[in-house]
Design an enzyme around this catalytic site. Structure first.
Site, PDB file in Angstrom:
ATOM      1  N   PRO A 244      25.468  17.646  -1.384  1.00  0.00           N
ATOM      2  CA  PRO A 244      25.257  18.864  -0.593  1.00  0.00           C
ATOM      3  C   PRO A 244      24.133  18.699   0.435  1.00  0.00           C
ATOM      4  CG  PRO A 244      25.446  19.385  -2.929  1.00  0.00           C
ATOM      5  CD  PRO A 244      25.338  17.893  -2.829  1.00  0.00           C
ATOM      6  N   TYR A 245      23.062  18.005   0.035  1.00  0.00           N
ATOM      7  CA  TYR A 245      21.915  17.797   0.939  1.00  0.00           C
ATOM      8  C   TYR A 245      22.343  16.967   2.153  1.00  0.00           C
ATOM      9  CZ  TYR A 245      17.191  16.218   2.318  1.00  0.00           C
ATOM     10  OH  TYR A 245      16.038  15.936   3.007  1.00  0.00           O
ATOM     11  N   ALA A 246      23.027  15.834   1.888  1.00  0.00           N
ATOM     12  CA  ALA A 246      23.450  14.968   2.992  1.00  0.00           C
ATOM     13  C   ALA A 246      24.432  15.705   3.897  1.00  0.00           C
ATOM     14  CB  ALA A 246      24.065  13.680   2.438  1.00  0.00           C
TER      15      ALA A 246
ATOM     16  N   SER B 284      24.553  18.936   4.449  1.00  0.00           N
ATOM     17  CA  SER B 284      23.834  19.945   5.250  1.00  0.00           C
ATOM     18  C   SER B 284      23.080  19.288   6.401  1.00  0.00           C
ATOM     19  CB  SER B 284      22.871  20.738   4.354  1.00  0.00           C
ATOM     20  OG  SER B 284      21.776  19.947   3.929  1.00  0.00           O
TER      21      SER B 284
END
Ligand code: NAP
Length: 245
Positions: A152-154, A156
């Site tokens: 999810p971080y990558a 975003s």
């Protein structure tokens, strides 16, 4: 110098955001920043900046809330009397987990805080920022060096790099520059909360400059892009990583 300039920084209570707030204030800008929950940390930033003669205000606004980013921009504009600089720094930390074990609620929350907020603040800036303004979005080296467990971080951060490129094209005719800064491993609570010490030792070993980044290492790059010397740079992604690629 940023005398008479105004700036909004998301997530200014800790880590890189705090260093950005302090640096922009030292350069003479008036700054509004938000935070989510760490009120004591935000108060400490305000005290430190004011003790140094700087002008700063902190607002508690959670960017996970659908209205959070726009409320921040409206409140900041009202307080500052105009918008010259926007630094999208806030990001949500979470315990890394494989995609197979990542639920949709976590994905949606991370996208809301890290990416949707950037869309909303940038849209606001596109409508209201003064000509000649600056937008700096904090991405991460992880978009070119992805690690397991941070899907999810990558995702975003990939999204905000694309928003950066499009906004640079759209806002260039008004002299507004839009860039990303991608830190490598930087000595903050987010980093230590999501990586065991052995992993950080390994990163230091692979980093040509041989240490973790400090928040001020990144803030100084942001200040360069936000200041007059950055006027001819737009649509770029500056990697502030100590040489790690
Ligand atoms: N540290 C690294 O190694 C590293 C590497 C690459 C990229 N980055 C990027 O650098 C930026 C700053 O990271 P950091 O390490 O300084 O993080 P940090 O120390 O965890 O600070 C995060 C900041 O964002 C705010 N924030 C978090 N969730 C929020 C929400 N829902 N609504 C509003 N504000 C929220 C926090 O407010 P509270 O204090 O209230 O929680 C805090 O001010 C992030 O975009 C991150 O992805 C960091």
């Amino acid at each position: 110098m940023l005398t008479d300039m105004t700036a909004v920084v998301t997530g200014g209570s800790r880590g890189i955001g705090r260093a950005v707030v302090e640096r922009l204030c030292r350069d003479g800008a008036s700054v509004v920043f938000n935070y989510a929950t760490h009120e004591a940390a935000a108060d400490e930033v305000v005290r430190a900046v004011q003790a140094d003669g700087g002008k700063v205000r902190a607002l508690r606004l959670d960017l996970k809330e659908p209205e959070g980013a726009e409320r921040l921009m409206e409140a900041a504009e009202e307080h500052l009397g105009g918008l010259d600089i926007l630094v999208n720094n806030a990001a949500m930390s979470f315990t890394p987990a494989p995609l197979a074990e990542t639920d949709v609620e976590l994905f949606d929350s991370v996208m809301a805080v890290n990416a949707r907020s950037v869309f909303l603040t940038t849209r606001y800036a596109a409508r209201r920022m003064r000509d000649g303004g600056r937008i700096v979005n904090i991405s991460t080296l992880n978009t070119v060096r992805p690690a397991p467990g941070i899907g999810p971080y990558a995702a975003s951060k990939g999204a905000i790099e694309q928003l950066t490129a499009v906004a640079a094209r759209e806002l260039g005719p008004r002299g507004i520059t839009v860039n990303a800064v991608s830190p490598g491993a930087t000595d903050t609570e987010l980093l230590h909360g999501t990586n065991p010490p052995q992993a950080l030792q390994a990163v230091v070993g692979m980093t040509p400059l041989g240490r973790l980044g400090q928040p001020s290492d990144v803030a100084d790059v942001v200040a360069f892009l936000a200041g007059p010397d950055g006027r001819w740079i737009t649509g770029q992604n500056l990697r502030a990583t100590g040489g790690l690629t």
